[in-house]
Design an enzyme around this catalytic site. Structure first.
Site, PDB file in Angstrom:
ATOM      1  N   THR A 133       0.824  -1.211   0.000  1.00 49.09           N
ATOM      2  CA  THR A 133       0.000   0.000   0.000  1.00 49.09           C
ATOM      3  C   THR A 133       0.861   1.264   0.000  1.00 49.09           C
ATOM      4  O   THR A 133       2.013   1.238   0.441  1.00 49.09           O
ATOM      5  CB  THR A 133      -0.908   0.017   1.251  1.00 49.09           C
ATOM      6  OG1 THR A 133      -1.568   1.282   1.371  1.00 49.09           O
ATOM      7  CG2 THR A 133      -0.087  -0.190   2.523  1.00 49.09           C
ATOM      8  N   ASP A 134       0.280   2.367  -0.457  1.00 45.49           N
ATOM      9  CA  ASP A 134       1.002   3.637  -0.388  1.00 45.49           C
ATOM     10  C   ASP A 134       1.038   4.196   1.033  1.00 45.49           C
ATOM     11  O   ASP A 134       1.779   5.137   1.325  1.00 45.49           O
ATOM     12  CB  ASP A 134       0.401   4.666  -1.352  1.00 45.49           C
ATOM     13  CG  ASP A 134      -1.053   5.010  -1.060  1.00 45.49           C
ATOM     14  OD1 ASP A 134      -1.649   4.410  -0.140  1.00 45.49           O
ATOM     15  OD2 ASP A 134      -1.610   5.876  -1.768  1.00 45.49           O
ATOM     16  N   GLU A 135       0.267   3.603   1.940  1.00 45.46           N
ATOM     17  CA  GLU A 135       0.237   4.110   3.312  1.00 45.46           C
ATOM     18  C   GLU A 135       1.560   3.903   4.044  1.00 45.46           C
ATOM     19  O   GLU A 135       1.809   4.530   5.080  1.00 45.46           O
ATOM     20  CB  GLU A 135      -0.928   3.484   4.091  1.00 45.46           C
ATOM     21  CG  GLU A 135      -2.283   3.875   3.530  1.00 45.46           C
ATOM     22  CD  GLU A 135      -3.429   3.581   4.475  1.00 45.46           C
ATOM     23  OE1 GLU A 135      -3.263   3.751   5.695  1.00 45.46           O
ATOM     24  OE2 GLU A 135      -4.503   3.183   3.993  1.00 45.46           O
ATOM     25  N   TYR A 159      -1.633  -0.465  11.075  1.00 50.90           N
ATOM     26  CA  TYR A 159      -1.801  -1.131   9.779  1.00 50.90           C
ATOM     27  C   TYR A 159      -0.640  -0.833   8.847  1.00 50.90           C
ATOM     28  O   TYR A 159       0.014  -1.743   8.318  1.00 50.90           O
ATOM     29  CB  TYR A 159      -3.118  -0.701   9.123  1.00 50.90           C
ATOM     30  CG  TYR A 159      -3.143  -0.962   7.630  1.00 50.90           C
ATOM     31  CD1 TYR A 159      -2.994  -2.261   7.133  1.00 50.90           C
ATOM     32  CD2 TYR A 159      -3.271   0.089   6.714  1.00 50.90           C
ATOM     33  CE1 TYR A 159      -2.989  -2.504   5.767  1.00 50.90           C
ATOM     34  CE2 TYR A 159      -3.268  -0.150   5.358  1.00 50.90           C
ATOM     35  CZ  TYR A 159      -3.127  -1.450   4.881  1.00 50.90           C
ATOM     36  OH  TYR A 159      -3.105  -1.680   3.528  1.00 50.90           O
ATOM     37  N   LYS A 163       2.398  -3.273   7.298  1.00 51.27           N
ATOM     38  CA  LYS A 163       2.651  -3.463   5.862  1.00 51.27           C
ATOM     39  C   LYS A 163       4.072  -3.042   5.499  1.00 51.27           C
ATOM     40  O   LYS A 163       4.725  -3.690   4.668  1.00 51.27           O
ATOM     41  CB  LYS A 163       1.632  -2.677   5.037  1.00 51.27           C
ATOM     42  CG  LYS A 163       0.229  -3.259   5.043  1.00 51.27           C
ATOM     43  CD  LYS A 163       0.167  -4.664   4.456  1.00 51.27           C
ATOM     44  CE  LYS A 163       0.384  -4.682   2.955  1.00 51.27           C
ATOM     45  NZ  LYS A 163       0.210  -6.041   2.392  1.00 51.27           N
TER      46      LYS A 163
END
Length: 367
Positions: A133-135, A159, A163
């Site tokens: 994810t870009d998060e 989260y 990741k």
């Protein structure tokens, strides 16, 4: 090819499997433990296809993973299994550590053991594609900055931290053991079969039911929105054409503030299901019978912001376009219309999610 997809009953995983079965001659093995967000009803279009197999297996279970590898002998792994809801990670981070970090480690080790048994030509052709994810990048301060493949990691939530950890593990298994890995980081996905806890389906279903539309803070958090079927095409292109050791950012070129997304949904619903003809809405708002007017946008309710809420995400997806020739086919306007229409036309799917009856499919399920 025979591709093993972890988390294939989830939102993005099911889109990947539908794409592969419907548009290629490859076979798919879906490995999914079926947590609350795993829904086999998202795969009814393809589940009777002879090129599709399902295994209800937890990626933290090494013995079961070894069995699956031995039985199916995949040519590639597409690793999508993950806990992915930020709010849930804040309330209960343990599951995110277990699945996203320990699960990825266990899968990497099972893959490495299997990969080392392959003949040299199959070993060279094998791919482990980790979908992230870009998060992991945190947020962007400026209005013009973009996340690139070399942006430093600064995760903000349990989260995104979990990741980021899994991304590092995948790259370490390439560097240390030579396992042929590729990583992709994507922006916010939306589209059909999205679990109703996420922003877009939550807004659609709450609005149709005449319920409040909760928006965090001032709603000005910006996200880049990627239609899930565009993402599925990109992921297949990466696993079949991507270069080992590379990272590819996948974005939709659609930066929108959350409040803008919500208001767009409200406007589409006014067009497709006017409040005056929406019985569920009218039953919840009997004052409309007395001649008062109300629109879907009137349901917008600003609530206390999420802790550590990132302000802006935006992906630079020029590398995957330049090197692999992928570009999104959907604009936000076309994709969000398709999404709203899908939810309006597929009440049976989301009703079974909301009432929990879809979970009965977990009992005694076989491949």
């Amino acid at each position: 090819m025979k591709i093993l997809v972890t988390g294939g009953a989830g939102f993005i995983g099911s889109a990947v499997i539908r794409h592969i079965i419907k548009n290629t001659s490859d076979s798919v093995v879906n490995v999914d433990v079926l947590t609350y967000a795993g829904n086999l009803e998202s795969l009814t279009e393809v589940d009777s296809n002879e090129r599709y197999s399902f295994e209800q297996v937890d990626i933290c279970n090494r013995a079961e993973l070894d069995r699956v590898f031995s039985e199916y002998k995949p040519d590639a792994i597409m690793h999508l299994a993950a806990e992915s809801h930020v709010d849930r990670s804040i309330d209960g981070p343990a599951a995110f550590i277990e699945t996203n970090i320990v699960g990825t480690y266990t899968l990497l080790e099972a893959t490495r053991f299997y990969w080392n048994t392959l003949e040299e030509d199959k070993k060279q052709a094998f791919r482990f594609h980790h979908i992230s994810t870009d998060e992991v990048y945190g947020d962007l301060e400026g209005t013009d900055d973009l996340f690139t493949e070399t942006t430093s990691y600064e995760p903000s939530s349990p989260y995104s931290a979990s990741k980021a950890s899994s991304d590092h593990l995948v790259r370490a298994w390439l560097r240390t053991y030579g396992l042929p890995t590729i990583v992709t980081n994507c922006s916010n996905n939306y589209g059909p079969y999205h679990f109703p806890e996420k922003l877009i389906p939550l807004m659609i279903l709450n609005a149709v039911a005449g319920k409040p539309l909760p928006v965090y803070g001032d709603g000005m958090q910006i996200r880049d929105w990627l239609f899930v079927e565009d993402h599925a095409r990109a992921l297949y292109k990466v696993v079949t054409e991507g270069v080992v050791g590379e990272t590819y950012n996948i974005g939709g070129h659609n930066e929108k503030a959350n409040i803008e997304v919500v208001k767009t949904i409200c406007a589409l619903l006014e067009e497709l299901v006017p409040v005056a003809k929406n019985e569920a809405f009218l039953s919840r708002h009997p004052e409309l019978d007395s001649g008062s007017s109300k629109t879907y946008a009137d349901l917008i309710t600003y609530v206390t912001d999420r802790p550590g809420h990132d302000v802006r995400y935006a992906i630079d997806a020029s590398k995957i376009e330049r090197e692999l020739g992928w570009v999104p086919e959907e604009t936000f306007e076309s994709g969000i219309r398709k999404t709203v229409e899908w939810y309006l036309n597929n009440k049976e799917w989301w009703s079974r999610v909301l009432d929990g009856s879809y979970a009965g499919e977990r009992l005694g399920v076989k491949k």
